[in-house]
Design an enzyme around this catalytic site. Structure first.
Site, PDB file in Angstrom:
ATOM      1  N   ARG A  47     -20.746 -25.403  39.152  1.00  0.00           N
ATOM      2  CA  ARG A  47     -20.041 -24.077  38.632  1.00  0.00           C
ATOM      3  C   ARG A  47     -20.750 -22.968  38.381  1.00  0.00           C
ATOM      4  NH1 ARG A  47     -14.927 -24.939  35.910  1.00  0.00           N
ATOM      5  NH2 ARG A  47     -14.049 -26.379  36.830  1.00  0.00           N
ATOM      6  N   ASP A 152      -7.964 -15.562  22.682  1.00  0.00           N
ATOM      7  CA  ASP A 152      -8.751 -16.273  23.563  1.00  0.00           C
ATOM      8  C   ASP A 152     -10.181 -15.985  23.576  1.00  0.00           C
ATOM      9  OD1 ASP A 152      -7.977 -18.734  25.665  1.00  0.00           O
ATOM     10  OD2 ASP A 152      -9.586 -17.707  26.302  1.00  0.00           O
TER      11      ASP A 152
HETATM   12  C1  LIG Z   1      -7.023 -25.131  28.709  1.00  0.00           C
HETATM   13  S1  LIG Z   1      -6.641 -23.676  28.136  1.00  0.00           S
HETATM   14  C2  LIG Z   1      -5.213 -24.300  26.781  1.00  0.00           C
HETATM   15  C3  LIG Z   1      -4.098 -23.220  26.849  1.00  0.00           C
HETATM   16  C4  LIG Z   1      -3.093 -23.421  25.899  1.00  0.00           C
HETATM   17  N1  LIG Z   1      -3.500 -23.590  24.535  1.00  0.00           N
HETATM   18  C5  LIG Z   1      -2.398 -24.587  26.461  1.00  0.00           C
HETATM   19  O1  LIG Z   1      -2.366 -25.823  25.723  1.00  0.00           O
HETATM   20  O2  LIG Z   1      -1.813 -24.592  27.513  1.00  0.00           O
HETATM   21  C6  LIG Z   1      -7.865 -23.551  26.887  1.00  0.00           C
HETATM   22  C7  LIG Z   1      -8.329 -22.198  26.387  1.00  0.00           C
HETATM   23  O3  LIG Z   1      -9.263 -22.232  25.377  1.00  0.00           O
HETATM   24  C8  LIG Z   1     -10.339 -21.161  25.281  1.00  0.00           C
HETATM   25  N2  LIG Z   1     -11.379 -21.427  24.578  1.00  0.00           N
HETATM   26  C9  LIG Z   1     -12.347 -22.365  25.015  1.00  0.00           C
HETATM   27  N3  LIG Z   1     -13.226 -22.111  23.878  1.00  0.00           N
HETATM   28  C10 LIG Z   1     -12.914 -21.260  23.130  1.00  0.00           C
HETATM   29  C11 LIG Z   1     -13.221 -20.809  21.904  1.00  0.00           C
HETATM   30  N4  LIG Z   1     -14.774 -21.111  21.282  1.00  0.00           N
HETATM   31  N5  LIG Z   1     -12.872 -19.774  21.175  1.00  0.00           N
HETATM   32  C12 LIG Z   1     -11.660 -19.157  21.663  1.00  0.00           C
HETATM   33  N6  LIG Z   1     -10.890 -19.674  22.935  1.00  0.00           N
HETATM   34  C13 LIG Z   1     -11.652 -20.784  23.484  1.00  0.00           C
HETATM   35  C14 LIG Z   1     -10.511 -21.069  27.018  1.00  0.00           C
HETATM   36  O4  LIG Z   1     -10.797 -19.903  27.284  1.00  0.00           O
HETATM   37  C15 LIG Z   1      -9.129 -21.503  27.463  1.00  0.00           C
HETATM   38  O5  LIG Z   1      -8.359 -20.344  27.781  1.00  0.00           O
END
Ligand SMILES: C[S@@+](CC[C@H](N)C(=O)[O-])C[C@H]1O[C@@H](n2cnc3c(N)ncnc32)[C@H](O)[C@@H]1O
Length: 292
Positions: A47, A152
């Site tokens: 990655r 996010d």
């Molecule tokens: C897989 S997506 C989930 C999206 C949505 N909540 C769903 O369930 O479909 C996870 C998201 O969490 C965000 N994320 C990861 N770590 C984070 C953090 N420390 N603070 C805020 N957002 C975070 C990532 O950028 C990503 O967009």
């Protein structure tokens, strides 16, 4: 947060040098709570190598130096984007939307205002799904009582969320009445795309927020969606986060997490309602366990 979904790295990815994986692991944990397990070295290398090549750097060590030196946080956001996925969809985990329509919104219908927070909203499908359910349940006018906050850590995901442009195949994920009511169809160069109508887009407040940082400024919420974000955080990080969510919930407020995320073994002070559904104790909306 589905993480590193590909089973094998591209063949050209160089192996990490001793110490590099540990450095990445510490940085990812300390800055955004990610619990990078041993065994993920090859995938992490795959990655990050692309980003290292794109920047013209000799190796990952130089890249980590650059991330640490970048006070703007932009490169850290790129690192996070490289290590995580923003996978999401409209109406993902539909049980939560059924509860929203059947239980949560009827109790909020008479309120002059209330807030729902989509924490980890990725590219917007989750907050727009919430918005459209609220509009269906309360009507277009009354839905304006809701403040919808969508946050996010990823600025790239947030830009896509605010733009709200999706391939038109995503319409298959939705009830038949939604496409016309909530979306515009692209024409010409945008053929094959759909876009959330501007009058609906403007009802969502998108903000960058790292859940590892202070969010005590977020006003009290009736519902917090934090789904598929905590799955790769370790237990102590999850516990701290859920306790802080509990503080941002009004009495009787709901916390909805991903169905693959359990809060087993975590002290949080919320009432368990059913899998992936928790409530702040007390408040006029109590008694969820009896009615669900
Ligand atoms: C897989 S997506 C989930 C999206 C949505 N909540 C769903 O369930 O479909 C996870 C998201 O969490 C965000 N994320 C990861 N770590 C984070 C953090 N420390 N603070 C805020 N957002 C975070 C990532 O950028 C990503 O967009």
């Amino acid at each position: 947060m589905p993480f590193l979904p590909h089973p094998a790295p591209p063949a050209e990815a160089p192996a990490l040098r001793p110490g590099e994986f540990e450095a990445i692991r510490h940085m990812a944990h300390d800055t955004f709570g990610l619990d990078l397990r041993t065994g993920k070295e090859a995938l992490v290398s795959a990655r990050l190598s692309k980003r290292v090549r794109d920047l013209g750097l000799p190796d990952i060590s130089h890249y980590l130096d650059l991330v640490q030196a970048d006070r703007t946080g932009v490169e850290l956001a790129r690192l996070i984007d490289a290590l995580t996925t923003n996978f999401t969809s409209f109406l993902r985990e539909p049980q939560h939307f059924e509860i929203l329509s059947a239980k949560v919104l009827p109790a909020l219908a008479g309120r002059p205002s209330f807030q729902i927070w989509s924490a980890g909203c990725a590219t917007g499908e989750e907050p727009y799904s919430i918005l459209f359910h609220v509009a269906e349940a309360l009507g277009e006018q009354r839905a304006s009582a809701m403040k919808l906050l969508a946050t996010d850590i990823s600025t790239r995901a947030l830009d896509a969320a605010a733009a709200a442009i999706y391939p038109d195949q995503r319409l298959r994920e939705m009830p038949p009445s939604w496409p016309k009511r909530y979306f515009q169809r692209g024409t010409g160069a945008s053929l094959g795309s759909i876009r959330v109508r501007p009058e609906w887009r403007q009802r969502v407040t998108f903000q960058r927020l790292n859940l590892m940082e202070d969010f005590s400024h977020v006003s009290k919420c009736s519902v917090i969606f934090c789904r598929n974000v905590m799955i790769y955080f370790d237990k102590p990080t999850q516990e701290r986060l859920v306790r802080r969510f509990a503080e941002r919930l009004e009495p009787g407020g709901w916390l909805l997490i991903g169905h693959s995320e359990g809060l087993m073994g975590i002290q949080h002070g919320l009432e368990y309602v059913r899998p992936a559904v928790y409530r702040h104790p007390g408040g006029a909306q109590g008694g969820a366990k009896r009615t669900l």
